[in-house]
Scaffold this motif. Structure first.
Motif, PDB file in Angstrom:
ATOM      1  N   UNK A  84      50.009 -33.652 -73.147  1.00 40.75           N
ATOM      2  CA  UNK A  84      49.132 -32.791 -73.939  1.00 40.75           C
ATOM      3  C   UNK A  84      47.817 -32.587 -73.191  1.00 40.75           C
ATOM      4  N   UNK A  85      47.290 -31.355 -73.191  1.00 40.05           N
ATOM      5  CA  UNK A  85      46.064 -31.082 -72.417  1.00 40.05           C
ATOM      6  C   UNK A  85      44.814 -31.726 -73.002  1.00 40.05           C
ATOM      7  N   UNK A  86      44.842 -32.042 -74.277  1.00 37.38           N
ATOM      8  CA  UNK A  86      43.733 -32.818 -74.854  1.00 37.38           C
ATOM      9  C   UNK A  86      44.313 -33.976 -75.655  1.00 37.38           C
ATOM     10  N   UNK A  87      43.593 -35.091 -75.736  1.00 36.00           N
ATOM     11  CA  UNK A  87      44.103 -36.238 -76.505  1.00 36.00           C
ATOM     12  C   UNK A  87      43.858 -36.064 -78.001  1.00 36.00           C
ATOM     13  N   UNK A 123      57.876 -32.163 -72.522  1.00 36.31           N
ATOM     14  CA  UNK A 123      57.166 -31.759 -71.311  1.00 36.31           C
ATOM     15  C   UNK A 123      56.064 -30.734 -71.504  1.00 36.31           C
ATOM     16  N   UNK A 124      55.837 -30.303 -72.750  1.00 32.12           N
ATOM     17  CA  UNK A 124      54.847 -29.253 -73.002  1.00 32.12           C
ATOM     18  C   UNK A 124      53.436 -29.817 -73.116  1.00 32.12           C
ATOM     19  N   UNK A 125      52.460 -28.983 -72.828  1.00 30.77           N
ATOM     20  CA  UNK A 125      51.060 -29.401 -72.852  1.00 30.77           C
ATOM     21  C   UNK A 125      50.356 -29.042 -74.152  1.00 30.77           C
ATOM     22  N   UNK A 126      50.942 -28.153 -74.910  1.00 26.47           N
ATOM     23  CA  UNK A 126      50.399 -27.787 -76.222  1.00 26.47           C
ATOM     24  C   UNK A 126      51.506 -27.129 -77.021  1.00 26.47           C
TER      25      UNK A 126
END
Lengths: 446, 446
Positions: free
Chosen positions: B433-436, B49-52
């Protein structure tokens, strides 16, 4: 100090929270530091949803206390950074624990409020040990509590600890030790073998296959060096081809194959059939790949010979710490009389007074309750089993609790303790403690 | 070997899975051990569930490799227990890593498939390091990734690491270090102060109050020894009485009070008001008690001055390990040409070939993608930031990545890396993830 195994254990004295030493400083100055005190390590609750916990870490605590001294470099650090004043530095320079330690044998089951470790010493001596004692007990008991559910789900099939890479390197050693206490048969961790005489085992990684020009070349290399009894990893490319190649090269003496991906239940079934069709009835199947107690239970009917458990073991299968606390429960007053003490703050209730404990057993030898006497030994009804052992006396370690011997005894204790608990411990679904904790209050012994 | 700090680090060579050494034995015999190889540490996914994620542990890996040698006692153990044969023992006796190591700077954000650590060496040399490298990276990155969300939620208010007692004692030191890399200002862990020059702090425990004949006597003792700037723990009995007593004894110079139980939001509000009414506008409020990033966010509008974070920090706030793997991605063939390799097994896909990486930035300097070049440096579009640094060359450590300096640099790197990511990193709810991550495929460099 080097141990029997050749391991040189580190100084443990700075595995300590800053406030332990500033409290020491203030108590040395107020004079209260010298009050004889009783601290108790216990857990207010079991790991989330669990029916019992397993005590582990006690042997490591006792080993670590032998090295809980303050060498010159550590004292220099404390002085240089003004953590404590110079009378406190002088006190630490002479520190060697001189108190008594009691508690539950390592490997024993525990329940809410079980007095797992009891330290009787001056406030000063008992206080400085707090952080280290809790670190060892909280980590190791969390791992042992998870491991016990895994070995329970595995039944007669061996569980192998292989989680080192998923946890910090020293935690890995402690985790291997705790797993073996809770019934694992071996570990991949070499340092655990070195320090504690635990059996180490291993198969091979995908990199070994990829290193060679073909899977066949890799299998040939492994068999040539490690013998036909080795376990070959068969899922780098195509499992069926790999199994056929393995049998072709090693013949019926092939020790084992390892499956590390995919649907393990289905795969184990057809790999077993393939091995049998090829005449390899004695070739074992080891499964790995993110196993936990639920996955192990799901594999019960699959033709699997052993389980390699990694991540979920070393992270406590959802409960990575055991939530034990270390509380002052009694201390002298100015006249040298013991005074039971307990904090009154909301939602963190403690029970003051020195504790004693029995496991109440029925006539069939099955546990029915955890009986905790406050300030007094609880009355034994005949079948009860006393739970408190002595580990240290006047700072001297009593024999049998540490090193390789300690691990072996703890594994036996775990085995016996499990046999005595109600069969409901085998239920993996979330639930309450399998036996209730009951307090018996008496006057503090004088 | 003793470090600048006075710390004597242990031999790290047996923080190793059994199979690393048996693969070494088989590869020494087949001759493939000497093939020049590239191993890569990466994570296929972020913590749940984390974005980075935040890279940590690299400095400890590099420090540990300095002590990755096999002393006599360790070699005796390997020989005595027949882990490996005698040609392998001889090879280990002479072992000193002589390869190159590259990767993401410690403190850097990472995403799925980011090539976090790249080891270029013979198969033999790179293989034996696997377990230790993964132990350090998986643990420390899990802690730093959680810590980063906590410091993000805390904004300008300091976070203090105080989880030592909730994790194994060496993990505690590594956790304190990882927390500081991800923005924590200090730790309670003295060993982390000793080894890495991290600032240590502390207040007092309930036991200190209970030791004395009254709360007043305890506060007097603490103030007399530690000065009025100290932080008093005010929730042993009744918070209001304790705050009034504290102010009565210390006056307006009282440094702080600590709240460790109950409803922290409500309590902080009325304690702040009480302190202000008593004239103690400069007395700080520190809150502790099972804080995580969500609790910290919920306290944003409460008059709190600092957060003490324990259990949830050292257990990675639900994600205690970072699921990094270490895979052979390229190795020589018999002619000395590099061959990209990757395992084909289901659900565990790897990408073969030496990797390079850039963080793609838009014209405002905000990250938009993680660009990974396979076998070749990806084309820089002008604003991109190269991510791969060199840490070791021919076995020699390059300066600046270890010790206290390494921790400071990593904390700066974390700060800059966070500033560059999209603002959505501050959202605590589960997400992608905030960026691919984007791959650019080229031919392997020859």
């Amino acid at each position: 100090m080097s141990t029997e195994s050749g391991w040189v254990p580190p100084s443990t004295s700075l595995y300590t929270d800053h406030y332990e030493l500033t409290m020491l400083q203030a108590a040395l100055r107020s004079g209260a530091a010298h009050r004889r005190s009783v601290f108790e390590a216990f857990a207010r609750r079991l790991p989330d949803g669990r029916r019992y916990g397993v005590v582990a870490g006690t042997g490591r605590v006792l080993e670590g206390i032998q090295n809980f001294t303050f060498p010159a470099a550590q004292l220099d650090f404390l002085a240089r950074t003004n953590v404590v004043d110079s009378p406190t530095i002088d006190w630490l320079a002479d520190f060697k624990f001189s108190g008594d330690i009691y508690g539950y044998a390592e490997g024993e089951a525990y329940f809410p409020y079980s007095p797992i470790l009891i330290v009787e010493a001056s406030f000063a001596e008992a206080c400085v040990l707090e952080t280290f004692i809790l670190s060892a007990l909280n980590h190791d008991s969390a791992i042992a509590s998870a491991a016990s559910r895994m070995t329970s789900a595995a039944g007669a099939r061996p569980c192998i600890e292989m989680g080192s890479r998923r946890t910090q390197e020293e935690s890995a050693v402690a985790a291997a030790r705790a797993a073996v206490i809770a019934g694992f048969t071996s570990t991949s961790n070499l340092e655990a073998g070195f320090r504690y005489g635990i059996k180490t085992v291993g198969t091979a990684a995908h990199s070994f296959t990829l290193l060679h020009d073909s899977e066949r070349a890799a299998f040939e290399a492994q068999l040539a060096s490690l013998g036909k009894g080795t376990t070959l990893l068969v899922d780098t490319y195509d499992v069926e081809n790999a199994v056929r190649t393995a049998v072709e090269l090693a013949g019926p003496e092939l020790g084992g194959v390892r499956l590390d991906s995919g649907d393990l239940v289905t795969q184990a079934q057809w790999v077993r059939k393939l091995l049998d069709d090829l005449g390899n009835h004695n070739t074992h199947i080891t499964v790995t790949s993110d196993l936990d107690e639920f996955a192990i239970a799901a594999l019960a009917s699959a033709p699997v010979d052993s389980y390699g458990v990694g991540t979920e073991l070393v992270t406590g299968s959802g409960a990575p710490t055991a939530s034990m606390v270390y509380k002052l429960v009694s201390r002298e007053d100015d006249n040298g009389n013991p005074v039971p003490v307990a904090k009154a703050a909301k939602n963190k209730v403690s029970v003051g007074g020195r504790k004693y404990a029995l496991r109440r057993l029925n006539e069939r030898g099955t546990a029915t309750a955890e009986i905790i006497g406050i300030g007094h030994r609880p009355k034994d009804d005949g079948n009860d089993r006393p739970l408190i052992e002595q580990f240290m006396k006047n700072g001297e370690l009593l024999p049998g609790w540490t090193g390789a011997e300690g691990v072996e005894r703890a594994a036996e204790r775990h085995h016996k303790s499990m046999a005595e608990l109600p069969g409901t411990i085998r239920r993996l679904q979330r639930g309450e403690a399998v036996i209730p904790t009951e307090f018996e209050e008496f006057e503090e012994e004088s």
